[in-house]
Design a protein around this motif. Structure first.
Motif, mmCIF file in Angstrom:
data_model
loop_
_atom_site.group_PDB
_atom_site.id
_atom_site.type_symbol
_atom_site.label_atom_id
_atom_site.label_comp_id
_atom_site.label_asym_id
_atom_site.label_seq_id
_atom_site.Cartn_x
_atom_site.Cartn_y
_atom_site.Cartn_z
ATOM 1 N N LEU A 106 0.790 -1.164 -0.052
ATOM 2 C CA LEU A 106 -0.026 0.043 -0.137
ATOM 3 C C LEU A 106 0.914 1.020 0.084
ATOM 4 O O LEU A 106 0.592 2.111 -0.851
ATOM 5 C CB LEU A 106 -0.958 -0.131 1.254
ATOM 6 N N GLU A 107 1.983 1.461 0.789
ATOM 7 C CA GLU A 107 2.565 2.569 0.978
ATOM 8 C C GLU A 107 3.464 2.647 -0.543
ATOM 9 O O GLU A 107 3.688 3.858 -0.734
ATOM 10 C CB GLU A 107 3.691 2.419 2.028
ATOM 11 N N SER A 113 2.388 1.915 -3.377
ATOM 12 C CA SER A 113 1.269 2.420 -4.350
ATOM 13 C C SER A 113 1.280 3.710 -4.303
ATOM 14 O O SER A 113 0.603 4.629 -5.161
ATOM 15 C CB SER A 113 0.108 1.550 -4.118
ATOM 16 N N LYS A 114 1.733 4.438 -3.154
ATOM 17 C CA LYS A 114 1.287 6.053 -2.818
ATOM 18 C C LYS A 114 2.518 6.849 -3.351
ATOM 19 O O LYS A 114 2.613 8.085 -3.529
ATOM 20 C CB LYS A 114 1.171 6.317 -1.603
ATOM 21 N N LYS A 155 4.956 8.948 -5.517
ATOM 22 C CA LYS A 155 4.602 9.685 -6.588
ATOM 23 C C LYS A 155 5.338 9.296 -7.730
ATOM 24 O O LYS A 155 4.815 9.373 -8.913
ATOM 25 C CB LYS A 155 4.836 11.108 -6.441
ATOM 26 N N ASN A 178 -10.169 4.101 -2.533
ATOM 27 C CA ASN A 178 -9.178 4.975 -3.134
ATOM 28 C C ASN A 178 -7.896 4.227 -3.792
ATOM 29 O O ASN A 178 -6.929 4.015 -3.330
ATOM 30 C CB ASN A 178 -8.485 5.963 -2.069
ATOM 31 N N ASN A 214 -4.450 3.674 -6.071
ATOM 32 C CA ASN A 214 -3.405 4.250 -6.530
ATOM 33 C C ASN A 214 -2.780 3.799 -7.598
ATOM 34 O O ASN A 214 -1.679 4.179 -7.984
ATOM 35 C CB ASN A 214 -2.466 4.176 -5.106
ATOM 36 N N SER A 215 -3.373 2.535 -8.196
ATOM 37 C CA SER A 215 -2.946 1.945 -9.413
ATOM 38 C C SER A 215 -4.043 1.709 -10.080
ATOM 39 O O SER A 215 -5.382 1.775 -9.971
ATOM 40 C CB SER A 215 -1.963 0.698 -8.742
ATOM 41 N N GLU A 233 -6.836 2.280 1.010
ATOM 42 C CA GLU A 233 -7.454 2.880 1.813
ATOM 43 C C GLU A 233 -8.714 3.072 1.465
ATOM 44 O O GLU A 233 -9.208 3.123 0.284
ATOM 45 C CB GLU A 233 -6.909 4.348 2.212
ATOM 46 N N THR A 291 -8.132 -0.364 6.618
ATOM 47 C CA THR A 291 -7.861 -0.467 5.148
ATOM 48 C C THR A 291 -8.489 -1.792 4.620
ATOM 49 O O THR A 291 -8.978 -2.626 5.715
ATOM 50 C CB THR A 291 -6.250 -0.530 4.954
#
Length: 617
Positions: free
Chosen positions: A354-355, A357-358, A360, A505, A507-508, A521, A540
């Motif tokens: 998860l981290e 995927s965040k 930038k 939410n 991220n990918s 999340e 999560t």
């Protein structure tokens, strides 16, 4: 061009697994445990191979190659049944009576002598063969050293495979461990065809435990280049031995530490994190020791002495995330490929994923189904096809994870005839998804055994226990009556793609979340609708995004439930009893259903409901 033939991939150790490739496509992937009913079965996967041989009529003529993962391999762990028959006490004994004496006392200790009561010579190919192997080891103690084990381990595997299948030994190949992970990570998923940074990170395999590759594809040909590899990553071994120190089973229960970690706050684990950071850091593309511990188990045991279990988990997880994130960021900056694929045991850490995927600098992140060693049977097939250009294969991704045993309709009919006589059940044959959805809305717990079994550790609807995700009380009922899970561990959710954006939410790419290998999340709506299927503390979710084209019948069931309740997802957990493998066939499914407090069993052509639940129809 080589005439199209089958390629068999084999992982023979923890959770022994076999896979079958034909013309660049994976046809099957199935673990020995599903047939033997021994969780994480490390024995030679004879039952799984027999299944493939019978189904596809495999023989020496139509098999092009058998590819075994790992060039270096020892029979010791399989002989003593290290992953299946070792208790937590046995693992502690291993540390005290073998590794402590070797590392701190400089004594020569025989694993087979310390655990002589654990040796299983009855496993395939039988007593005569294994007695001979043990005699060789005892008479030549250096045979297990690095300079000799390569040939010794390969010869054993060639002997067993060729005897069992009747295949020529020159058709048996050995695939580098880390490259197997990398090949699987890239080839199996949505990054196949894209410029990607492919990363592997695990505990050990062919004396490497982390690597970075650049993969790309032009004119249908996949090319790859190794950027870095090494054996100094601390993460997987640190997690393994912390699991043991906390009284849980290493190589199996690491996920329980990850699940506990969110309950701890940084102010309580900061001293633990500070101590861990003194051990190792990331320097460029490599992991570097600052203070290399003499031994992982005994060194970290001192660090954790007197510390609370939740804070140990919190500090360990944070340290893991810090190392993994920095390493991945550095690798992506170097390769300039912003799509990433990740495999190896550490890729099972969905919180770290998860981290990742965040970040930038990352465009998309793909974690394939069960990225640990169980998927290395597929990795071996993909790696062999990549290396052998003369095959001229169009190497294809897997369309879904339903790569296992298919429920047989004749078995179902025999079962129905049998249970009709018992008069304990109601059999429903029409409007199955609507009626099932109606029962789920009324908070009944159903199990589902439909079609082909999913590959790997995550149930994805075809061998699943299902429930209303909005009812917290059902978690307790499932835990106490079926699963025996630890109270702090979350369940997962299956959600149809047409409604998933209002719950999560992303991220990918949404397609990268089909296998429960990444975390998300939740939105405010997601928190409200999936109370029972998200982490109780950090809220999560580890979702399975379900597409109609991937699993139409399961999609329609969830859609029916959504139309009745307004929630287009279900609580989903694996269809098994605690400590046992996920059910495989009709017999397994009905046995678990009958002996537990599950309310109904969904099959391909009927719903079996326990008679006491007739009032809910």
């Amino acid at each position: 061009m080589v005439k199209k033939k089958y390629i068999i991939g084999v992982n023979w150790e923890q959770n022994s697994t076999v896979s079958l490739m034909y013309n660049g496509s994976i046809l099957e992937s199935i673990s020995e445990e599903r047939f033997s009913r021994v969780k994480n079965d490390e024995r030679y996967p004879k039952y799984a191979l027999d299944y493939l041989i019978k189904k596809y009529k495999l023989n020496n003529k139509n098999i092009f190659a058998v590819c075994m993962i790992s060039r270096y391999w020892s029979p010791i762990y399989s002989l003593v049944r290290h992953y299946t028959n070792f208790s937590i006490e046995d693992y502690v004994k291993e540390q005290n009576e073998i590794w402590y004496k070797k590392i701190y006392k400089k004594k020569k200790v025989s694993f087979l002598s310390v655990f002589k009561n654990k040796i299983d010579i009855n496993q395939y190919p039988g007593k005569f063969y294994w007695t001979k192997i043990i005699e060789i080891i005892k008479s030549n103690k250096s045979i297990l050293n690095k300079n000799k084990i390569l040939k010794f381990g390969q010869n054993i595997r060639k002997d067993v495979i060729s005897t069992h299948i009747g295949i020529e030994k020159n058709k048996i190949y050995f695939i580098d461990h880390s490259f197997g992970h990398a090949a699987y990570a890239y080839c199996s998923g949505n990054q196949n065809g894209k410029n990607s940074t492919v990363l592997t990170i695990d505990a050990f395999g062919d004396f490497v435990n982390y690597s970075c590759f650049k993969f790309s594809k032009k004119k249908g040909i996949i090319s790859f280049k190794k950027i870095v590899s090494g054996n100094d990553s601390i993460i997987a071994r640190l997690y393994r031995y912390t699991t043991l120190i906390l009284g849980l089973k290493p190589n199996e229960h690491e996920y329980k530490l990850m699940g506990m970690a969110p309950y701890s706050k940084e102010k309580y684990y900061s001293d633990i994190l500070k101590s861990l950071k003194k051990m190792q850091k990331v320097s460029g593309l490599k992991f570097k020791y600052l203070n290399k511990p003499k031994d992982m188990y005994f060194s970290i045991k001192k660090i954790f002495d007197g510390k609370r279990f939740d804070n140990i988990c919190g500090g360990l997880q944070r340290y893991t995330e810090d190392l993994v994130l920095k390493w991945v960021i550095n690798c992506v900056k170097y390769t300039k490929f912003k799509n990433i694929c990740l495999a190896g045991g550490v890729a099972m850490n969905v919180k770290a994923n998860l981290e990742l995927s965040k970040i930038k600098g990352i465009k998309n992140i793909f974690i394939p189904p069960s990225p640990d060693d169980s998927s290395q049977a597929m990795g071996a097939c993909y790696a062999f096809a990549l290396i052998n250009k003369k095959l001229n294969y169009q190497i294809k991704k897997i369309d879904n994870a339903y790569l296992g045993y298919d429920i047989n309709f004749s078995d179902i009919n025999l079962l129905l005839e049998k249970i009709k006589r018992k008069k304990k059940y109601i059999i429903i044959k029409k409007n199955l998804n609507f009626i099932s959805a109606k029962l789920l809305k009324k908070n009944l717990i159903l199990c589902r055994a439909v079609g082909r079994a999913e590959f790997g550790a995550r149930s994805l609807g075809n061998r699943s226990i299902l429930a209303n995700p909005n009812e917290n009380e059902l978690k307790k009922k499932i835990n106490e009556n079926v699963k025996g899970r630890d109270f702090w561990m979350p369940f997962a959710a299956s959600v149809i793609n047409t409604h998933s954006k209002k719950y999560f939410n992303f991220n990918s790419n949404m397609e990268d979340y089909q296998y429960m290998t990444n975390c998300l999340e939740t939105s405010r709506t997601g928190k409200e609708k999936f109370k029972a299927a998200i982490h109780p503390y950090d809220e999560t979710c580890r979702p399975q995004i379900v597409y109609r084209g991937t699993n139409k019948d399961y999609f329609d069931l969830i859609n029916c439930f959504g139309k009745l309740t307004g929630t287009y997802g279900l609580l989903n957990t694996s269809f098994n009893i605690h400590g046992k493998p996920i059910v495989n066939n009709m017999r397994d499914a009905f046995e678990v259903f009958a002996k537990t407090n599950l309310d109904g069993l969904i099959l391909p052509n009927c719903l079996i409901l326990k008679k006491e639940n007739a009032k809910y129809l």
